[in-house]
Write an enzyme that holds these catalytic residues in place. Structure first.
Site, PDB file in Angstrom:
ATOM      1  N   ASN A   1      14.326  20.688 -38.143  1.00  0.00           N
ATOM      2  CA  ASN A   1      14.645  21.731 -37.163  1.00  0.00           C
ATOM      3  C   ASN A   1      13.367  22.237 -36.505  1.00  0.00           C
ATOM      4  OD1 ASN A   1      17.421  21.769 -37.524  1.00  0.00           O
ATOM      5  ND2 ASN A   1      17.418  23.519 -38.924  1.00  0.00           N
TER       6      ASN A   1
ATOM      7  N   HIS B   1      25.284  20.897 -34.963  1.00  0.00           N
ATOM      8  CA  HIS B   1      24.422  20.053 -34.118  1.00  0.00           C
ATOM      9  C   HIS B   1      25.243  19.147 -33.197  1.00  0.00           C
ATOM     10  CE1 HIS B   1      20.639  21.028 -36.306  1.00  0.00           C
ATOM     11  NE2 HIS B   1      21.459  21.163 -37.340  1.00  0.00           N
TER      12      HIS B   1
ATOM     13  N   ARG C   1      22.032  18.132 -49.179  1.00  0.00           N
ATOM     14  CA  ARG C   1      22.043  17.362 -47.930  1.00  0.00           C
ATOM     15  C   ARG C   1      22.130  15.872 -48.233  1.00  0.00           C
ATOM     16  NH1 ARG C   1      17.240  18.528 -44.122  1.00  0.00           N
ATOM     17  NH2 ARG C   1      18.586  17.726 -42.490  1.00  0.00           N
TER      18      ARG C   1
ATOM     19  N   PHE D   1      26.353  26.197 -47.621  1.00  0.00           N
ATOM     20  CA  PHE D   1      26.309  25.738 -46.229  1.00  0.00           C
ATOM     21  C   PHE D   1      27.657  25.887 -45.514  1.00  0.00           C
ATOM     22  CE2 PHE D   1      25.866  22.355 -42.890  1.00  0.00           C
ATOM     23  CZ  PHE D   1      24.828  22.937 -42.196  1.00  0.00           C
TER      24      PHE D   1
ATOM     25  N   ARG E   1      30.053  16.439 -34.118  1.00  0.00           N
ATOM     26  CA  ARG E   1      29.406  16.852 -35.363  1.00  0.00           C
ATOM     27  C   ARG E   1      29.836  18.286 -35.711  1.00  0.00           C
ATOM     28  NH1 ARG E   1      26.228  13.311 -32.736  1.00  0.00           N
ATOM     29  NH2 ARG E   1      24.710  12.008 -33.838  1.00  0.00           N
TER      30      ARG E   1
ATOM     31  N   HIS F   1      20.229  10.761 -41.747  1.00  0.00           N
ATOM     32  CA  HIS F   1      20.466  11.087 -43.152  1.00  0.00           C
ATOM     33  C   HIS F   1      19.129  11.344 -43.843  1.00  0.00           C
ATOM     34  CE1 HIS F   1      21.832  11.273 -47.117  1.00  0.00           C
ATOM     35  NE2 HIS F   1      22.042  10.013 -47.390  1.00  0.00           N
TER      36      HIS F   1
ATOM     37  N   ARG G   1      16.759  12.687 -31.778  1.00  0.00           N
ATOM     38  CA  ARG G   1      17.880  13.456 -31.209  1.00  0.00           C
ATOM     39  C   ARG G   1      17.583  14.945 -31.379  1.00  0.00           C
ATOM     40  NH1 ARG G   1      22.768  15.838 -32.731  1.00  0.00           N
ATOM     41  NH2 ARG G   1      24.446  15.652 -31.220  1.00  0.00           N
TER      42      ARG G   1
HETATM   43 FE1  HDE Z   1      22.132  19.435 -41.458  1.00  0.00          FE
HETATM   44  N1  HDE Z   1      23.880  18.503 -41.139  1.00  0.00           N
HETATM   45  N2  HDE Z   1      22.843  20.247 -43.139  1.00  0.00           N
HETATM   46  N3  HDE Z   1      20.421  20.547 -41.681  1.00  0.00           N
HETATM   47  N4  HDE Z   1      21.388  18.733 -39.760  1.00  0.00           N
HETATM   48  C1  HDE Z   1      24.202  17.748 -40.098  1.00  0.00           C
HETATM   49  O1  HDE Z   1      25.255  15.676 -40.217  1.00  0.00           O
HETATM   50  C2  HDE Z   1      23.943  19.828 -43.791  1.00  0.00           C
HETATM   51  C3  HDE Z   1      20.143  21.391 -42.705  1.00  0.00           C
HETATM   52  C4  HDE Z   1      20.127  18.867 -39.282  1.00  0.00           C
HETATM   53  O2  HDE Z   1      20.958  14.915 -34.437  1.00  0.00           O
HETATM   54  C5  HDE Z   1      25.525  17.055 -40.245  1.00  0.00           C
HETATM   55  O3  HDE Z   1      25.531  13.906 -38.859  1.00  0.00           O
HETATM   56  C6  HDE Z   1      24.072  20.508 -45.064  1.00  0.00           C
HETATM   57  C7  HDE Z   1      18.752  21.761 -42.708  1.00  0.00           C
HETATM   58  C8  HDE Z   1      19.999  18.194 -38.008  1.00  0.00           C
HETATM   59  O4  HDE Z   1      22.571  13.857 -35.479  1.00  0.00           O
HETATM   60  C9  HDE Z   1      25.982  17.466 -41.635  1.00  0.00           C
HETATM   61  C10 HDE Z   1      23.005  21.357 -45.110  1.00  0.00           C
HETATM   62  C11 HDE Z   1      18.196  21.103 -41.650  1.00  0.00           C
HETATM   63  C12 HDE Z   1      21.261  17.627 -37.772  1.00  0.00           C
HETATM   64  C13 HDE Z   1      24.850  18.366 -42.084  1.00  0.00           C
HETATM   65  C14 HDE Z   1      22.241  21.177 -43.917  1.00  0.00           C
HETATM   66  C15 HDE Z   1      19.260  20.355 -41.016  1.00  0.00           C
HETATM   67  C16 HDE Z   1      22.095  17.979 -38.882  1.00  0.00           C
HETATM   68  C17 HDE Z   1      26.480  17.278 -39.135  1.00  0.00           C
HETATM   69  C18 HDE Z   1      22.670  22.342 -46.206  1.00  0.00           C
HETATM   70  C19 HDE Z   1      16.753  21.152 -41.165  1.00  0.00           C
HETATM   71  C20 HDE Z   1      21.674  16.834 -36.561  1.00  0.00           C
HETATM   72  C21 HDE Z   1      26.552  15.968 -38.377  1.00  0.00           C
HETATM   73  C22 HDE Z   1      22.404  21.742 -47.434  1.00  0.00           C
HETATM   74  C23 HDE Z   1      15.837  20.542 -42.082  1.00  0.00           C
HETATM   75  C24 HDE Z   1      21.313  15.389 -36.706  1.00  0.00           C
HETATM   76  C25 HDE Z   1      25.743  15.051 -39.130  1.00  0.00           C
HETATM   77  C26 HDE Z   1      21.637  14.651 -35.440  1.00  0.00           C
HETATM   78  C27 HDE Z   1      23.430  17.568 -39.018  1.00  0.00           C
HETATM   79  C28 HDE Z   1      24.855  18.915 -43.301  1.00  0.00           C
HETATM   80  C29 HDE Z   1      21.082  21.950 -43.636  1.00  0.00           C
HETATM   81  C30 HDE Z   1      19.023  19.558 -39.848  1.00  0.00           C
HETATM   82  C31 HDE Z   1      27.326  18.157 -41.711  1.00  0.00           C
HETATM   83  C32 HDE Z   1      25.173  20.311 -46.050  1.00  0.00           C
HETATM   84  C33 HDE Z   1      18.026  22.653 -43.706  1.00  0.00           C
HETATM   85  C34 HDE Z   1      18.771  18.119 -37.124  1.00  0.00           C
HETATM   86  O5  HDE Z   1      26.102  16.367 -42.480  1.00  0.00           O
END
Ligand code: HDE
Length: 683
Positions: free
Chosen positions: A151, A78, A361, A164, A75, A342, A115
């Site tokens: 988170n 994360h 997101r 991001f 990833r 997702h 996870r």
């Molecule tokens: Fe993520 N984030 N994120 N994130 N995020 C990913 O998706 C992203 C954000 C969070 O255990 C990716 O499958 C963007 C906030 C977790 O598999 C990706 C933005 C929060 C996990 C991605 C954010 C998160 C991810 C990378 C800004 C807390 C791990 C691999 C708009 C609410 C999930 C994947 C797991 C993972 C994109 C911001 C939480 C790249 C574009 C805010 C827990 O798609």
């Protein structure tokens, strides 16, 4: 509705579904992937014993090709994570607020897969780095999968998803030399912070104890964004989600976290795995904060701004259910690595808002899964499959598993009775909340998002004196590692908008000019809910190192072990050598670890029982003294009885003080363990 759609999901549904995909090799003959039995697996097919390998060797080619393709991209963020199964149960029907079916019936146990992760590090990095932690939950509901991808920190660094990639480029190892791994203590991250001050609030959190959780079992989870609950009547409310750990919120100290990263880089995943292997439960309560649509503008912050939280004292958290994690995964690649979360996976009754971070997101996650999992059929991978049936006209693509029958793959049709046909709202069809939206196409942010510092200050106001000290030290460490004096100065200047004392002390600590005066935020609000000092305190599931060598006082140790067991505390005997350790009256105990294989940083507390021979042996060993003095300097509970007190005094330089229980009082000792750390100790 067809009969299979009416089938109720229960706690075991996911496990039963996974069962058909599980493979157990024991007692089986080896075959190729085509099912052909393999007669030999150690020598490739050669022309003569010293001759070249033959192309014809299909077994060699298959085995090597598969191996060559065993990795998928980690990833982007994360990457390091760990999954666990369990279930969720609502306490009472939430009908008034949402039509989501899994939030209606307290007797239904909805299967979940969670996870946990760090954000910045690569897949093989250490667990205990300073970072936010991911807390992503997949609920396999009877209406489809619902993902709460959160988170352990309730706010985020940025307000708009378009930033991001910049944030992540800045926090990851620097591109020219790929350093440092899994750490934000470097120039580009702090340059980003200084130049994007919307990150100030979240940085306060990552610099606080929240950035180094003691255990995944002891951290909160937050959905971060504002979502919507919509009830049967179509009435909507803004909602924020919280996971509250039953064991309370607890953290490591920084020196300890760094040492653990070397001694046991798997510290947090091991803790989770072992707890569950030993039959323990990992529990969190689900809470929701709700704001009526008509109250959207009643607050002095914008409720759509993801750098803001809703203070619990203003908007109470309603506890609505409990998640129990109780089954370890069978295969980390198949489950943790392939699980595809997702935030856009929702069920009727849960909807989105216009939070610009959330909106972005909703695009990013599917896009990520396509590249990571190699095509559009990742929903068919066992860990991602809904437990309810799914039917549509999306056919073909890489690694398609479903064998769709018949000629019709389109809507509308008459050849197949117009099936599969959309379901009405009454039949469970998802209908988006009809929010009224109008505006000009502009690349701008709402002015209501412009206050970056009030809540950062509120967080600071809410910290105990010890927590404030930790934040100052964390800033001094992280910004102290920055090479650019200019960036260091900028950071100090930005945080002078939060708190003058914080900025001044950091400036002093890192040797830059004092920050500009008289510009700290005038926010006076304090939210006691934000301080970890006000959390649940219990000794249950904590780990105590009992230091003993031959000649320990039998009764004292036996009693201690019994008391610990009763309180659900794990007590390990640490001794100079593995094998049996004999008490002065002949009691035989098995040493769990030695002073080489164990370390003070891997335990919550230490107990030194009496017995002159045992004590003398330990007093003569530097490793034993270090074990105790390190526990002392990490503010941990230390108990002793009888002669054991001599080692305590020698190592700690004192025999009394906060968290020290030198008189063998087990009850007092467990109370001190429950306290977690004794910050008022003089170190
Ligand atoms: Fe993520 N984030 N994120 N994130 N995020 C990913 O998706 C992203 C954000 C969070 O255990 C990716 O499958 C963007 C906030 C977790 O598999 C990706 C933005 C929060 C996990 C991605 C954010 C998160 C991810 C990378 C800004 C807390 C791990 C691999 C708009 C609410 C999930 C994947 C797991 C993972 C994109 C911001 C939480 C790249 C574009 C805010 C827990 O798609």
């Amino acid at each position: 509705m067809s009969e299979d759609q009416n089938k109720r999901v229960n706690e075991h549904s996911k496990d039963e579904q996974l069962e058909q995909y599980r493979a157990d090799n024991s007692g089986k003959k080896m075959t190729t992937n085509q099912g052909l039995r393999v007669s030999e697996d150690e020598h490739s097919l050669k022309a003569g014993v010293r001759g070249p390998t033959l192309m014809e060797d299909f077994h060699f080619r298959e085995k090597m090709t598969h191996f060559d393709h065993e990795r998928i991209p980690e990833r982007v963020v994360h990457a390091r994570g760990y999954g666990v199964h369990g279930h969720f149960q609502v306490y009472e029907p939430m009908t008034e607020y949402t039509r989501a079916k899994f939030l209606q019936d307290p007797s239904v146990k909805t299967p979940v897969f969670v996870r946990f992760s760090t954000v910045a590090g690569s897949k093989g990095s250490a667990d205990t780095v300073r970072d936010a932690r991911g807390f992503a939950t997949k609920f396999y509901t009877e209406e489809g999968n619902y993902d709460l991808v959160g988170n352990n920190i309730p706010v985020f660094f940025i307000q708009d998803a378009i930033k991001f990639p910049d944030l992540v480029h800045a926090l990851k190892p620097e591109p020219h030399n790929e350093m440092p791994q899994a750490a934000t203590a470097h120039d580009t991250f702090w340059d980003f912070v200084a130049n994007n001050p919307e990150s100030a609030h979240m940085v306060m959190w990552t610099m606080s104890d929240r950035g180094i959780p003691r255990s995944y079992r002891m951290m909160e989870g937050f959905g971060v964004h504002t979502f919507r609950f919509v009830n049967e009547k179509g009435k909507a409310r803004f909602v924020k989600f919280h996971w509250k750990p039953v064991l309370g919120v607890h953290s490591l100290v920084w020196d300890e976290a760094q040492k653990i990263a070397g001694k046991d880089p798997d510290f947090n995943r091991r803790d989770l795995w072992e707890t569950i292997e030993n039959g323990g439960k990992v529990e969190y309560e689900l809470g929701v904060q709700m704001i009526d649509e008509e109250d959207e503008f009643k607050f002095d912050f914008d409720i759509l701004d993801p750098t803001k939280l809703w203070p619990e004292e203003l908007v109470p958290v309603k506890i609505i259910g409990k998640m129990t994690l109780n089954r370890n995964q069978d295969n980390v690649f198949a489950e943790t690595e392939q699980v595809a979360f997702h935030p856009g996976n929702v069920v009727p009754g849960i909807d989105f808002t216009n939070d610009p971070l959330l909106q972005g997101r909703l695009f990013s996650y599917t896009d990520t899964q396509l590249i990571r999992l190699g095509g559009p059929n990742f929903h068919e991978i066992p860990i991602n499959r809904p437990v309810c049936p799914f039917h549509n006209n999306q056919y073909d693509g890489y690694h398609r598993m479903t064998i769709n029958k018949g000629p019709v793959a389109y809507h509308k049709n008459s050849l197949q009775n117009n099936d599969p046909s959309p379901a009405s709202e009454e039949e469970g069809g998802y209908v988006h909340y009809q929010e009224k939206v109008e505006g000009r196409k502009i690349r701008q942010r709402s002015e209501s998002f412009n206050d970056y510092f009030s809540q950062a200050k509120m967080f600071w106001n809410s910290m105990s004196p010890a927590e404030k000290e930790h934040i100052i030290s964390a800033f001094c460490f992280e910004v102290g590692k920055v090479n650019s004096k200019d960036v260091q100065q900028q950071v100090v200047n930005v945080f002078s908008h939060v708190d003058a004392e914080l900025a001044e002390r950091v400036a002093k600590g890192i040797g830059v000019n004092p920050p500009p005066k008289d510009r700290e935020s005038d926010e006076t609000f304090t939210s006691p809910a934000l301080s970890q000092e006000n959390t649940v305190k219990t000794a249950a599931t904590r780990q105590v190192a009992v230091l003993a060598d031959h000649g320990f006082a039998d009764e004292e140790v036996k009693q201690l072990l019994a008391v610990c067991k009763e309180a659900g505390v794990r007590a390990d005997i640490i001794s100079p050598a593995l094998g049996t350790v004999k008490g002065e009256n002949g009691t035989e105990l098995e040493a769990s670890a030695t002073f080489l294989t164990a370390d003070s940083v891997l335990y919550d507390a230490v107990f030194i029982p009496g017995g002159q021979r045992s004590t003398d042996s330990l007093k003569a060993r530097k490793a034993a003294k270090d074990f105790v003095s390190e526990a002392f300097s990490h503010y941990k509970a230390i108990g002793a009885s009888g002669e054991g007190k001599e080692l305590l005094t020698l190592a700690a330089g004192t025999e009394s003080g906060p968290g020290l229980v030198p008189d063998g009082n087990h009850e007092q000792f467990l109370k001190a363990v429950a306290e977690h750390r004794h910050w008022d100790r003089n170190i």
